[in-house]
Write a protein that holds these residues in place. Sequence first.
Motif, PDB file in Angstrom:
ATOM      1  N   UNK A  92      38.914  48.797  31.239  1.00 18.46           N
ATOM      2  CA  UNK A  92      39.503  47.471  31.440  1.00 18.46           C
ATOM      3  C   UNK A  92      41.022  47.591  31.508  1.00 18.46           C
ATOM      4  N   UNK A  93      41.597  48.326  30.573  1.00 14.76           N
ATOM      5  CA  UNK A  93      43.055  48.502  30.559  1.00 14.76           C
ATOM      6  C   UNK A  93      43.538  49.228  31.814  1.00 14.76           C
ATOM      7  N   UNK A  94      42.750  50.182  32.296  1.00 16.50           N
ATOM      8  CA  UNK A  94      43.108  50.892  33.533  1.00 16.50           C
ATOM      9  C   UNK A  94      43.115  49.921  34.715  1.00 16.50           C
ATOM     10  N   UNK A  95      42.127  49.051  34.791  1.00 13.71           N
ATOM     11  CA  UNK A  95      42.080  48.052  35.861  1.00 13.71           C
ATOM     12  C   UNK A  95      43.279  47.104  35.769  1.00 13.71           C
ATOM     13  N   UNK A  96      43.632  46.708  34.567  1.00 13.21           N
ATOM     14  CA  UNK A  96      44.755  45.787  34.377  1.00 13.21           C
ATOM     15  C   UNK A  96      46.089  46.421  34.762  1.00 13.21           C
ATOM     16  N   UNK A  97      46.230  47.731  34.578  1.00 18.10           N
ATOM     17  CA  UNK A  97      47.470  48.409  34.959  1.00 18.10           C
ATOM     18  C   UNK A  97      47.766  48.243  36.441  1.00 18.10           C
ATOM     19  N   UNK A  98      46.716  48.157  37.264  1.00 15.22           N
ATOM     20  CA  UNK A  98      46.900  48.028  38.703  1.00 15.22           C
ATOM     21  C   UNK A  98      47.308  46.633  39.150  1.00 15.22           C
ATOM     22  N   UNK A  99      47.182  45.635  38.286  1.00 13.82           N
ATOM     23  CA  UNK A  99      47.536  44.239  38.595  1.00 13.82           C
ATOM     24  C   UNK A  99      46.869  43.733  39.873  1.00 13.82           C
ATOM     25  N   UNK A 100      45.701  44.267  40.224  1.00 15.74           N
ATOM     26  CA  UNK A 100      45.038  43.877  41.469  1.00 15.74           C
ATOM     27  C   UNK A 100      43.927  42.868  41.243  1.00 15.74           C
ATOM     28  N   UNK A 101      43.337  42.862  40.059  1.00 17.70           N
ATOM     29  CA  UNK A 101      42.196  41.996  39.789  1.00 17.70           C
ATOM     30  C   UNK A 101      42.654  40.773  39.013  1.00 17.70           C
ATOM     31  N   UNK A 183      41.412  57.891  34.183  1.00 20.86           N
ATOM     32  CA  UNK A 183      42.226  59.002  34.659  1.00 20.86           C
ATOM     33  C   UNK A 183      42.789  58.780  36.065  1.00 20.86           C
ATOM     34  N   UNK A 184      42.475  57.641  36.685  1.00 19.65           N
ATOM     35  CA  UNK A 184      42.947  57.367  38.034  1.00 19.65           C
ATOM     36  C   UNK A 184      44.309  56.690  38.003  1.00 19.65           C
ATOM     37  N   UNK A 185      45.093  56.908  39.074  1.00 16.07           N
ATOM     38  CA  UNK A 185      46.396  56.242  39.152  1.00 16.07           C
ATOM     39  C   UNK A 185      46.218  54.797  39.613  1.00 16.07           C
ATOM     40  N   UNK A 186      47.251  53.999  39.399  1.00 19.48           N
ATOM     41  CA  UNK A 186      47.183  52.562  39.678  1.00 19.48           C
ATOM     42  C   UNK A 186      46.892  52.272  41.149  1.00 19.48           C
ATOM     43  N   UNK A 187      47.498  53.036  42.062  1.00 20.04           N
ATOM     44  CA  UNK A 187      47.289  52.815  43.497  1.00 20.04           C
ATOM     45  C   UNK A 187      45.853  53.052  43.901  1.00 20.04           C
ATOM     46  N   UNK A 188      45.242  54.093  43.344  1.00 25.89           N
ATOM     47  CA  UNK A 188      43.842  54.400  43.658  1.00 25.89           C
ATOM     48  C   UNK A 188      42.930  53.281  43.181  1.00 25.89           C
ATOM     49  N   UNK A 189      43.172  52.786  41.984  1.00 25.46           N
ATOM     50  CA  UNK A 189      42.360  51.692  41.452  1.00 25.46           C
ATOM     51  C   UNK A 189      42.523  50.442  42.305  1.00 25.46           C
ATOM     52  N   UNK A 190      43.762  50.126  42.704  1.00 30.13           N
ATOM     53  CA  UNK A 190      44.009  48.939  43.533  1.00 30.13           C
ATOM     54  C   UNK A 190      43.302  49.051  44.876  1.00 30.13           C
ATOM     55  N   UNK A 191      43.384  50.224  45.512  1.00 32.43           N
ATOM     56  CA  UNK A 191      42.727  50.429  46.805  1.00 32.43           C
ATOM     57  C   UNK A 191      41.219  50.315  46.680  1.00 32.43           C
ATOM     58  N   UNK A 192      40.654  50.883  45.617  1.00 34.53           N
ATOM     59  CA  UNK A 192      39.209  50.824  45.409  1.00 34.53           C
ATOM     60  C   UNK A 192      38.750  49.393  45.179  1.00 34.53           C
ATOM     61  N   UNK A 193      39.545  48.611  44.456  1.00 36.04           N
ATOM     62  CA  UNK A 193      39.179  47.219  44.192  1.00 36.04           C
ATOM     63  C   UNK A 193      39.217  46.406  45.477  1.00 36.04           C
ATOM     64  N   UNK A 194      40.257  46.597  46.290  1.00 32.57           N
ATOM     65  CA  UNK A 194      40.384  45.840  47.553  1.00 32.57           C
ATOM     66  C   UNK A 194      39.256  46.194  48.525  1.00 32.57           C
TER      67      UNK A 194
END
Length: 199
Positions: A92-101, A183-194
């Motif tokens: 959850x904290x990793x997802x929040x770091x990306x500010x995408x969701x 372990x993923x970077x913020x950009x990767x998480x944001x791209x995966x969410x989009x």
Amino acid sequence: MAGGTEDIEALIDIMAKLPGLGPRSARRAVLHLIKKRALLMQPLADAMTGVAATARECLTCGNIGTSDTCSICSNSERANGQICVVEDVADLWAMERGHAFKGRYHVLGGTLSALDDVGPEELRIPKLLDRIRSDGVSEIILALNATVDGQTTAHYIAGELEGSGVTVSSLAQGVPVGGELDYLDDGTISAALRARKAF
């Protein structure tokens, strides 16, 4: 430890139990804390005392905060009908770091595992199904780790929601097979969410 005391050894033993720290790393960390006692050790001790007294699990989603309802669940702007399902709070904290969701979360507290005798009742899956029925949820985003147990859990949840009218999607590109969200970077998480797709 030459010239050591029982208190210092006890601290090293406790630190060595933390993820990513073994006995050697714990010894180095404790030595550093002692050398920087005023700057690091006392503020750390105070912060840990405060967190030990106030930290609690959100009764709605399972996030960790300082009240029975976390800041995400109590934020009316995030009540957009989307719930992102994650394995644990670190995800959850990793997802929040990306500010995408911009929706809300649901922490399962693990994954289904026949080997470890972990079934739906041992996780927060029944609570998730209750939330879907009562909270006007329109989409469930399965952001579970790309492991065998993670995908088994995702398939189970998708099966439980079949015919419910709720859209079920999962994270797409950018999340490697066998990878873990923390372990993923913020950009990767944001791209995966989009780029999420129907499950």
